[in-house]
Design a protein around this motif. Structure first.
Motif, PDB file in Angstrom:
ATOM      1  N   MET A 117       0.810  -1.214   0.000  1.00 47.73           N
ATOM      2  CA  MET A 117       0.000   0.000   0.000  1.00 47.73           C
ATOM      3  C   MET A 117       0.845   1.268   0.000  1.00 47.73           C
ATOM      4  SD  MET A 117      -2.847  -1.296   2.771  1.00 47.73           S
ATOM      5  CE  MET A 117      -3.733   0.252   2.751  1.00 47.73           C
ATOM      6  N   GLY A 118       2.144   1.126   0.181  1.00 44.28           N
ATOM      7  CA  GLY A 118       3.025   2.285   0.205  1.00 44.28           C
ATOM      8  C   GLY A 118       2.884   3.125   1.458  1.00 44.28           C
ATOM      9  N   MET A 119       2.447   2.529   2.550  1.00 39.94           N
ATOM     10  CA  MET A 119       2.282   3.265   3.804  1.00 39.94           C
ATOM     11  C   MET A 119       3.602   3.296   4.561  1.00 39.94           C
ATOM     12  SD  MET A 119      -0.437   2.583   6.936  1.00 39.94           S
ATOM     13  CE  MET A 119      -1.826   3.092   5.930  1.00 39.94           C
ATOM     14  N   ASN A 120       3.958   4.440   5.082  1.00 43.90           N
ATOM     15  CA  ASN A 120       5.170   4.562   5.879  1.00 43.90           C
ATOM     16  C   ASN A 120       5.087   3.625   7.082  1.00 43.90           C
ATOM     17  OD1 ASN A 120       6.844   5.876   8.228  1.00 43.90           O
ATOM     18  ND2 ASN A 120       7.626   6.810   6.350  1.00 43.90           N
ATOM     19  N   TRP A 121       6.184   2.941   7.382  1.00 46.20           N
ATOM     20  CA  TRP A 121       6.124   1.927   8.434  1.00 46.20           C
ATOM     21  C   TRP A 121       5.817   2.533   9.801  1.00 46.20           C
ATOM     22  CZ3 TRP A 121       9.690   2.349  12.395  1.00 46.20           C
ATOM     23  CH2 TRP A 121      10.878   3.039  12.147  1.00 46.20           C
ATOM     24  N   ARG A 122       6.148   3.795   9.987  1.00 42.30           N
ATOM     25  CA  ARG A 122       5.820   4.449  11.260  1.00 42.30           C
ATOM     26  C   ARG A 122       4.308   4.638  11.395  1.00 42.30           C
ATOM     27  NH1 ARG A 122      10.166   6.389   8.798  1.00 42.30           N
ATOM     28  NH2 ARG A 122      12.166   6.508   9.907  1.00 42.30           N
ATOM     29  N   LEU A 123       3.658   5.019  10.299  1.00 39.86           N
ATOM     30  CA  LEU A 123       2.200   5.168  10.310  1.00 39.86           C
ATOM     31  C   LEU A 123       1.528   3.813  10.468  1.00 39.86           C
ATOM     32  CD1 LEU A 123      -0.285   6.952  10.034  1.00 39.86           C
ATOM     33  CD2 LEU A 123      -0.098   6.738   7.530  1.00 39.86           C
ATOM     34  N   ALA A 124       2.127   2.784   9.890  1.00 43.79           N
ATOM     35  CA  ALA A 124       1.583   1.428  10.046  1.00 43.79           C
ATOM     36  C   ALA A 124       1.647   0.992  11.510  1.00 43.79           C
ATOM     37  CB  ALA A 124       2.345   0.449   9.157  1.00 43.79           C
ATOM     38  N   LEU A 125       2.715   1.365  12.221  1.00 42.30           N
ATOM     39  CA  LEU A 125       2.800   1.078  13.657  1.00 42.30           C
ATOM     40  C   LEU A 125       1.737   1.856  14.431  1.00 42.30           C
ATOM     41  CD1 LEU A 125       6.674   1.014  14.315  1.00 42.30           C
ATOM     42  CD2 LEU A 125       5.098  -0.928  14.335  1.00 42.30           C
ATOM     43  N   THR A 126       1.429   3.069  13.966  1.00 47.91           N
ATOM     44  CA  THR A 126       0.351   3.840  14.584  1.00 47.91           C
ATOM     45  C   THR A 126      -0.975   3.097  14.444  1.00 47.91           C
ATOM     46  OG1 THR A 126       1.493   5.904  14.003  1.00 47.91           O
ATOM     47  CG2 THR A 126      -0.819   6.065  14.636  1.00 47.91           C
ATOM     48  N   ALA A 127      -1.215   2.526  13.266  1.00 48.52           N
ATOM     49  CA  ALA A 127      -2.435   1.741  13.047  1.00 48.52           C
ATOM     50  C   ALA A 127      -2.477   0.534  13.966  1.00 48.52           C
ATOM     51  CB  ALA A 127      -2.513   1.300  11.589  1.00 48.52           C
ATOM     52  N   ALA A 128      -1.328  -0.108  14.187  1.00 54.84           N
ATOM     53  CA  ALA A 128      -1.268  -1.250  15.100  1.00 54.84           C
ATOM     54  C   ALA A 128      -1.575  -0.818  16.533  1.00 54.84           C
ATOM     55  CB  ALA A 128       0.116  -1.901  15.032  1.00 54.84           C
ATOM     56  N   LEU A 129      -1.116   0.364  16.912  1.00 53.51           N
ATOM     57  CA  LEU A 129      -1.393   0.886  18.254  1.00 53.51           C
ATOM     58  C   LEU A 129      -2.889   1.174  18.428  1.00 53.51           C
ATOM     59  CD1 LEU A 129      -0.409   1.959  21.006  1.00 53.51           C
ATOM     60  CD2 LEU A 129       0.027   4.157  19.888  1.00 53.51           C
ATOM     61  N   VAL A 130      -3.501   1.766  17.413  1.00 51.04           N
ATOM     62  CA  VAL A 130      -4.941   2.044  17.465  1.00 51.04           C
ATOM     63  C   VAL A 130      -5.725   0.731  17.528  1.00 51.04           C
ATOM     64  CG1 VAL A 130      -6.894   3.025  16.199  1.00 51.04           C
ATOM     65  CG2 VAL A 130      -4.701   4.245  16.272  1.00 51.04           C
ATOM     66  N   GLU A 131      -5.306  -0.241  16.728  1.00 55.29           N
ATOM     67  CA  GLU A 131      -5.972  -1.547  16.737  1.00 55.29           C
ATOM     68  C   GLU A 131      -5.895  -2.197  18.104  1.00 55.29           C
ATOM     69  OE1 GLU A 131      -5.930  -5.677  17.163  1.00 55.29           O
ATOM     70  OE2 GLU A 131      -3.993  -4.750  16.721  1.00 55.29           O
ATOM     71  N   GLY A 132      -4.726  -2.148  18.726  1.00 53.50           N
ATOM     72  CA  GLY A 132      -4.574  -2.736  20.052  1.00 53.50           C
ATOM     73  C   GLY A 132      -5.446  -2.053  21.083  1.00 53.50           C
ATOM     74  N   THR A 133      -5.583  -0.737  20.968  1.00 55.89           N
ATOM     75  CA  THR A 133      -6.437   0.011  21.895  1.00 55.89           C
ATOM     76  C   THR A 133      -7.908  -0.382  21.732  1.00 55.89           C
ATOM     77  OG1 THR A 133      -4.883   1.875  21.784  1.00 55.89           O
ATOM     78  CG2 THR A 133      -7.076   2.315  22.692  1.00 55.89           C
ATOM     79  N   LEU A 134      -8.359  -0.481  20.473  1.00 53.77           N
ATOM     80  CA  LEU A 134      -9.743  -0.868  20.213  1.00 53.77           C
ATOM     81  C   LEU A 134     -10.025  -2.283  20.709  1.00 53.77           C
ATOM     82  CD1 LEU A 134     -10.248   0.544  16.586  1.00 53.77           C
ATOM     83  CD2 LEU A 134     -11.208   1.447  18.708  1.00 53.77           C
ATOM     84  N   PHE A 135      -9.092  -3.189  20.477  1.00 51.98           N
ATOM     85  CA  PHE A 135      -9.266  -4.578  20.907  1.00 51.98           C
ATOM     86  C   PHE A 135      -9.323  -4.660  22.434  1.00 51.98           C
ATOM     87  CE2 PHE A 135      -7.831  -9.185  19.797  1.00 51.98           C
ATOM     88  CZ  PHE A 135      -9.027  -9.655  20.292  1.00 51.98           C
ATOM     89  N   THR A 136      -8.545  -3.825  23.106  1.00 57.44           N
ATOM     90  CA  THR A 136      -8.572  -3.809  24.570  1.00 57.44           C
ATOM     91  C   THR A 136      -9.946  -3.389  25.087  1.00 57.44           C
ATOM     92  OG1 THR A 136      -6.211  -3.271  24.676  1.00 57.44           O
ATOM     93  CG2 THR A 136      -7.520  -2.830  26.646  1.00 57.44           C
ATOM     94  N   VAL A 137     -10.499  -2.349  24.485  1.00 58.04           N
ATOM     95  CA  VAL A 137     -11.832  -1.870  24.886  1.00 58.04           C
ATOM     96  C   VAL A 137     -12.883  -2.950  24.648  1.00 58.04           C
ATOM     97  CG1 VAL A 137     -13.628  -0.166  24.425  1.00 58.04           C
ATOM     98  CG2 VAL A 137     -11.226   0.538  24.475  1.00 58.04           C
ATOM     99  N   LEU A 138     -12.830  -3.609  23.493  1.00 55.36           N
ATOM    100  CA  LEU A 138     -13.787  -4.665  23.179  1.00 55.36           C
ATOM    101  C   LEU A 138     -13.646  -5.852  24.126  1.00 55.36           C
ATOM    102  CD1 LEU A 138     -13.601  -4.676  19.264  1.00 55.36           C
ATOM    103  CD2 LEU A 138     -15.446  -3.779  20.699  1.00 55.36           C
TER     104      LEU A 138
END
Length: 471
Positions: A117-138
């Motif tokens: 997708m051509g996404m910067n790996w730092r932004l991809a880590l940000t997405a992983a952090l957001v995903e982990g936060t959402l999964f924790t809430v769920l």
């Protein structure tokens, strides 16, 4: 100290060994130190190579100047993340499950998200952090219980069988030539998608020897059969010159200084043009993480016989919390989302039943950072016999599926079929979740489909849509 002891329900006048066994409930679980230590070593030897493999995969996308220049830092980040996750699983949930970044998740992150997708790996880590936060809430909400109730028993059993076939397929496939050193028993065919490999490769012959050796040790009920199978197969490969000897024994780990905090810094790379991709990545990571985690916990929970009558894992909230918190931590130090390693079934097979196994494995993960060259030298064909034995055990769950009821059998079969063929746990689970309400509706037996089941089917359809559009 007395307050701490009382909070952990530990008798204050027992020796430390007895207090530890009391905390991990050795007597109730029918285990002892000898069994738990052996199980810990087996689990570690089965999962340690995964850490190195994942570091190589992520090194293709996470780098400063050229691919691979952050390999050692990535490896240390993965080790730290895996150690924390496994430690939490042992102390909070008291399960012998090792956790760490999954190979499928690492490949998805590196090749599909960053490079594809051509996404910067730092932004991809940000997405992983957001995903982990959402999964924790769920995980902390009532949705966790509703999710368990929404997945029918036939699909839960199919997940176990499908994952067993998936692990076995991984064990049999892979190029026998360097640098993969797989078994080469199943290879890519010219006229067909897959074909039988050639016996001219020494790695294939040694892998077959290892499978037979491990099988014979297993049927003889030899303690440590799986561990002996790994060491025996690896040693033969080294002595025959098929796999290279370890380049060293000990090395000082390189701290992930260039990775820590990049998940937060990645926000600066979020532009309007990347917003749609960012949302899609968060959703894909969340679905894959939920699918892999729920499937793995169901499989491993079945192996240790710790499932409730409704199919939910005892102390499931603590188990999920171990996963989600470590996923957020992993993103902050430069790692991808963690999953429970199915290879933990190797230690369970040796008799491991308590969180003591996870704690010991966590400590061994930390020590492994010093012995990275040694563990990196364990060839893939040496772990194949263990995965085959685990697949054999998981196949037993096929008898719990009602094959006479086609509305149960068809979705379950799709899960079993698609998991190994697509090399994806999430794809197999999504196919079953979509097919189940549709087939049940066509049956017209008067039963109403739960709303949560329809929601899971819709999410699965969205998952397929996102992943196919990005491919």
């Amino acid at each position: 100290m007395n307050k701490l002891n009382s909070s952990l329900h530990l008798p204050t006048k027992l020796p430390w060994s007895d207090r530890i066994s009391h905390f991990f409930q050795f007597e109730q679980l029918g285990t002892n130190y000898r069994i738990e230590w052996l199980s810990s070593l087996t689990t570690f030897m089965t999962t340690a190579p995964i850490l190195v493999v994942n570091a190589h995969i992520l090194g293709n996308a996470v780098f400063l100047n050229q691919p691979g220049d952050l390999f050692e830092q990535i490896l240390v980040a993965i080790v730290l993340c895996s150690a924390v996750a496994s430690m939490m699983m042992g102390l909070l949930a008291n399960y012998p499950f090792a956790l760490g970044p999954g190979t499928g998740t690492a490949a998805l992150f590196a090749f599909s998200i960053v490079l594809g997708m051509g996404m910067n790996w730092r932004l991809a880590l940000t997405a992983a952090l957001v995903e982990g936060t959402l999964f924790t809430v769920l995980s902390m909400s009532r949705f966790r219980r509703q999710l368990n109730d929404a997945i029918p028993n036939s699909l839960k059993q199919a997940m176990v069988v499908g994952l067993g076939l998936f692990l076995s397929y991984i064990a049999l496939s892979g190029k026998a030539a360097p640098p993969n050193f797989g078994t080469g028993i199943i290879v890519a065919g010219t006229a067909t998608t897959t074909a039988l490999g050639s016996l001219k490769h020494p790695a294939t012959l040694i892998a077959i020897f290892g499978i037979l050796l491990t099988a014979m040790l297993t049927v003889r009920r030899v303690k440590g059969a799986l561990l002996l199978g790994i060491f025996g197969t690896a040693t033969l490969g080294w002595l025959c010159g098929v796999a290279p000897l370890p380049k060293g024994i000990v090395t000082l780990p390189q701290l992930p200084l260039d990775l820590v905090g990049q998940a937060i810094a990645g926000v600066h790379y979020l532009t309007w043009s990347q917003l749609g991709n960012f949302i899609a990545v968060v959703f894909i990571l969340l679905f894959v993480s939920m699918s892999d985690t729920i499937s793995a916990l169901n499989v491993l929970g079945h192996q240790v016989d710790r499932l409730k009558p409704d199919g939910e894992l005892h102390r499931s909230k603590q188990a999920l919390l171990s996963h989600t918190v470590s996923t957020m931590l992993g993103a902050l130090i430069g790692s991808v989302p963690v999953i429970p390693y199915l290879e933990s079934a190797s230690g369970i097979f040796e008799g491991g039943r308590s969180g003591f196994v996870s704690v010991v494995v966590a400590l061994l993960f930390l020590v492994s950072a010093l012995f990275a060259p040694l563990f990196a030298a364990i060839p893939a064909f040496a772990t194949a016999p263990v995965l085959i034995m685990i697949g054999v055990l998981m196949m037993s769950c096929v008898r719990f599926i009602d094959w006479n009821d086609l509305s149960e059998a068809i979705p379950a079969f799709l899960v079993i079929l698609i998991m190994p063929l697509t090399f994806s746990v999430a794809d197999g689970m999504a196919a079953g979740l979509i097919a189940y309400p549709l087939v049940k509706a066509a049956q017209r037996n008067g039963q109403t489909t739960k709303r949560i089941s329809l929601l899971l089917a819709l999410l699965s359809l969205m998952y397929f849509t996102f992943t196919t559009l990005q491919s």
